[in-house]
Write a protein that holds these residues in place. Structure first.
Motif, PDB file in Angstrom:
ATOM      1  N   LYS A  62       0.833  -1.203   0.117  1.00  0.00           N
ATOM      2  CA  LYS A  62      -0.100  -0.246  -0.246  1.00  0.00           C
ATOM      3  C   LYS A  62       0.666   1.358   0.058  1.00  0.00           C
ATOM      4  CE  LYS A  62      -3.783   2.303   2.325  1.00  0.00           C
ATOM      5  NZ  LYS A  62      -4.816   2.082   3.533  1.00  0.00           N
ATOM      6  N   ALA A  63       1.776   1.324   0.648  1.00  0.00           N
ATOM      7  CA  ALA A  63       2.826   2.296   0.987  1.00  0.00           C
ATOM      8  C   ALA A  63       3.484   2.573  -0.491  1.00  0.00           C
ATOM      9  CB  ALA A  63       3.528   2.257   1.914  1.00  0.00           C
ATOM     10  N   LEU A  64       4.174   1.628  -1.025  1.00  0.00           N
ATOM     11  CA  LEU A  64       4.943   1.837  -2.207  1.00  0.00           C
ATOM     12  C   LEU A  64       3.809   2.205  -3.229  1.00  0.00           C
ATOM     13  CD1 LEU A  64       7.006  -1.567  -1.958  1.00  0.00           C
ATOM     14  CD2 LEU A  64       7.754   0.671  -1.614  1.00  0.00           C
ATOM     15  N   PHE A  65       2.837   1.455  -3.620  1.00  0.00           N
ATOM     16  CA  PHE A  65       1.892   1.675  -4.507  1.00  0.00           C
ATOM     17  C   PHE A  65       1.391   3.283  -4.419  1.00  0.00           C
ATOM     18  CE2 PHE A  65      -2.350   2.021  -6.626  1.00  0.00           C
ATOM     19  CZ  PHE A  65      -2.268   1.557  -7.609  1.00  0.00           C
ATOM     20  N   THR A  66       0.934   3.884  -3.331  1.00  0.00           N
ATOM     21  CA  THR A  66       0.607   5.060  -2.995  1.00  0.00           C
ATOM     22  C   THR A  66       1.970   6.132  -3.316  1.00  0.00           C
ATOM     23  OG1 THR A  66      -0.784   4.535  -1.191  1.00  0.00           O
ATOM     24  CG2 THR A  66      -0.075   6.975  -1.576  1.00  0.00           C
ATOM     25  N   LEU A  67       2.920   5.801  -2.797  1.00  0.00           N
ATOM     26  CA  LEU A  67       4.200   6.524  -3.479  1.00  0.00           C
ATOM     27  C   LEU A  67       4.703   6.672  -4.753  1.00  0.00           C
ATOM     28  CD1 LEU A  67       6.700   8.309  -2.370  1.00  0.00           C
ATOM     29  CD2 LEU A  67       7.881   6.068  -2.217  1.00  0.00           C
ATOM     30  N   ALA A  68       4.426   5.551  -5.609  1.00  0.00           N
ATOM     31  CA  ALA A  68       4.669   5.483  -6.866  1.00  0.00           C
ATOM     32  C   ALA A  68       3.505   6.213  -7.791  1.00  0.00           C
ATOM     33  CB  ALA A  68       4.543   3.933  -7.373  1.00  0.00           C
ATOM     34  N   LEU A  69       2.224   5.982  -7.272  1.00  0.00           N
ATOM     35  CA  LEU A  69       1.472   6.887  -8.060  1.00  0.00           C
ATOM     36  C   LEU A  69       1.413   8.261  -7.866  1.00  0.00           C
ATOM     37  CD1 LEU A  69      -2.211   5.205  -8.316  1.00  0.00           C
ATOM     38  CD2 LEU A  69      -0.289   5.232  -9.849  1.00  0.00           C
ATOM     39  N   ALA A  70       1.860   8.780  -6.614  1.00  0.00           N
ATOM     40  CA  ALA A  70       2.095  10.321  -6.387  1.00  0.00           C
ATOM     41  C   ALA A  70       3.304  10.790  -6.922  1.00  0.00           C
ATOM     42  CB  ALA A  70       2.489  10.382  -4.793  1.00  0.00           C
ATOM     43  N   CYS A  71       4.243   9.994  -7.180  1.00  0.00           N
ATOM     44  CA  CYS A  71       5.275  10.373  -8.210  1.00  0.00           C
ATOM     45  C   CYS A  71       5.157  10.438  -9.648  1.00  0.00           C
ATOM     46  CB  CYS A  71       6.591   9.379  -7.999  1.00  0.00           C
ATOM     47  SG  CYS A  71       7.527   9.364  -6.274  1.00  0.00           S
ATOM     48  N   ALA A  72       4.293   9.493 -10.082  1.00  0.00           N
ATOM     49  CA  ALA A  72       3.669   9.633 -11.568  1.00  0.00           C
ATOM     50  C   ALA A  72       3.054  10.910 -11.662  1.00  0.00           C
ATOM     51  CB  ALA A  72       3.024   8.425 -11.709  1.00  0.00           C
ATOM     52  N   ALA A  73       2.071  11.141 -10.722  1.00  0.00           N
ATOM     53  CA  ALA A  73       1.370  12.320 -10.866  1.00  0.00           C
ATOM     54  C   ALA A  73       2.070  13.622 -10.873  1.00  0.00           C
ATOM     55  CB  ALA A  73       0.246  12.495  -9.707  1.00  0.00           C
TER      56      ALA A  73
ATOM     57  N   ILE B 293      -2.163  15.523  -3.793  1.00  0.00           N
ATOM     58  CA  ILE B 293      -3.659  15.059  -3.908  1.00  0.00           C
ATOM     59  C   ILE B 293      -3.688  13.697  -4.188  1.00  0.00           C
ATOM     60  CG2 ILE B 293      -5.596  15.773  -5.542  1.00  0.00           C
ATOM     61  CD1 ILE B 293      -4.926  18.549  -5.472  1.00  0.00           C
ATOM     62  N   VAL B 294      -3.053  13.221  -5.405  1.00  0.00           N
ATOM     63  CA  VAL B 294      -3.155  11.875  -6.022  1.00  0.00           C
ATOM     64  C   VAL B 294      -2.746  10.889  -4.673  1.00  0.00           C
ATOM     65  CG1 VAL B 294      -2.172  10.307  -7.624  1.00  0.00           C
ATOM     66  CG2 VAL B 294      -2.871  12.680  -8.357  1.00  0.00           C
ATOM     67  N   GLY B 295      -1.805  11.092  -3.995  1.00  0.00           N
ATOM     68  CA  GLY B 295      -1.353  10.207  -2.783  1.00  0.00           C
ATOM     69  C   GLY B 295      -2.409  10.452  -1.999  1.00  0.00           C
ATOM     70  N   THR B 296      -3.136  11.471  -1.498  1.00  0.00           N
ATOM     71  CA  THR B 296      -4.121  11.166  -0.480  1.00  0.00           C
ATOM     72  C   THR B 296      -5.217  10.501  -0.954  1.00  0.00           C
ATOM     73  OG1 THR B 296      -3.499  13.412   0.492  1.00  0.00           O
ATOM     74  CG2 THR B 296      -5.560  12.720   1.052  1.00  0.00           C
ATOM     75  N   ALA B 297      -5.590  10.876  -2.513  1.00  0.00           N
ATOM     76  CA  ALA B 297      -6.758   9.981  -2.823  1.00  0.00           C
ATOM     77  C   ALA B 297      -6.607   8.554  -3.058  1.00  0.00           C
ATOM     78  CB  ALA B 297      -7.090  10.511  -4.287  1.00  0.00           C
ATOM     79  N   VAL B 298      -5.351   8.124  -3.261  1.00  0.00           N
ATOM     80  CA  VAL B 298      -4.971   6.769  -3.460  1.00  0.00           C
ATOM     81  C   VAL B 298      -4.913   6.007  -2.308  1.00  0.00           C
ATOM     82  CG1 VAL B 298      -3.308   4.889  -4.101  1.00  0.00           C
ATOM     83  CG2 VAL B 298      -3.883   6.943  -5.673  1.00  0.00           C
TER      84      VAL B 298
END
Length: 286
Positions: A100-111, A139-144
């Protein structure tokens, strides 16, 4: 007072007649109303467009090429390899727990990267670009993070579609004689991906995380050692990027590797889920 009304009425009648006369030149689908969703030609055209979703006009391809260029940048290789090493160690240590932490961080970086790409296209100043990147990442990290289960549905659908596309050369060749078969194949892949990343996620991650973590660790360590000056035949050259070293370890590129390497992991997770007695912890606890 009647003349303006009569003039407007005659103008409306003339416009309707003009539109009716031009309707002859419209495509057949527009003349006859909404298209028939069961039309074989329509299904075949849709599948052919999906088969070419990596065309030059696709924004996904534009983002992908930009990320690929950044990953191959010589000045960024130590940072990229270090990030891959940390992610690989986390996945190898406890992939299901840290996912969960890795996926959230990855999507935040992608955003943040996508925001930078768009901000540079608008020729914004460096401070504005940094502000937009931070805002998009937060925003994306919080939403994910708060909608994690919903994000896994989207992830599973995308991965399932990509896997079906990577193994769909045979079904695309049959689409001319059986219109809609490729579309059905893509839908089945998306549904299977959703099931894997929702109901079967923990079992799949237990089998997939060590494999993926080992790939990231080995490629990152090889890149860092070669950058340090060590020369061996089995290590990448000091001029090669981390992405090139990873592709060399995989032996495949594109969505084909996702499908072919994910299939044995899926089989292993399925077999492991049949009986808890196969797990060492269950035997020790008994």
């Amino acid at each position: 007072m009647m003349r303006p009304a009569l003039a407007m009425a005659s103008l409306a009648v003339g416009a309707s007649a003009s539109i009716g006369s031009q309707a002859v030149g419209l495509p057949r689908g527009l003349q006859e109303g909404p298209p028939n969703l069961m039309d074989p030609q329509l299904l075949q055209d849709s599948c052919s467009r999906l088969a070419n979703f990596t065309s030059s006009a696709s924004p996904i391809l534009a983002y992908g090429k930009t990320v690929q260029g950044w990953l191959n940048e010589p000045s960024c290789q130590i940072f990229v390899a270090s990030a891959a090493l940390i992610a690989g160690l986390c996945l190898t240590w406890d992939g299901p727990q840290l996912w969960k932490a890795l996926f959230t961080l990855a999507l935040a970086c992608a955003a943040a990267f996508a925001a930078r790409f768009e901000a540079e296209a608008w020729h914004l100043q460096i401070f504005s670009i940094f502000t937009v990147m931070c805002q998009a990442a937060v925003i994306v990290g919080t939403a994910v993070y708060w909608g994690f289960e919903g994000s896994q549905v989207l992830l599973g659908s995308c991965c399932g579609f990509a896997g079906a596309y990577g193994m769909g050369a045979w079904v695309r060749s049959l689409d001319a004689t059986a219109p809609g078969l490729a579309m059905f194949w893509y839908i089945c892949g998306s549904v299977l991906g959703i099931q894997i990343f929702t109901a079967w996620r923990r079992g799949m991650l237990a089998c997939l995380a060590p494999v993926l973590g080992g790939l990231l660790v080995s490629s990152a360590v090889g890149t860092l050692i070669s950058r340090a000056g060590l020369r061996t035949p089995f290590l990448p050259k000091d001029t090669e990027s981390w992405l090139t070293a990873t592709e060399a370890l995989l032996g495949l590129d594109g969505t084909s590797s996702l499908a072919l390497f994910g299939l044995p992991v899926f089989v292993a997770a399925t077999v492991n889920g049949f009986d808890d007695a196969r797990r060492p912890l269950a035997v020790a606890g008994a």
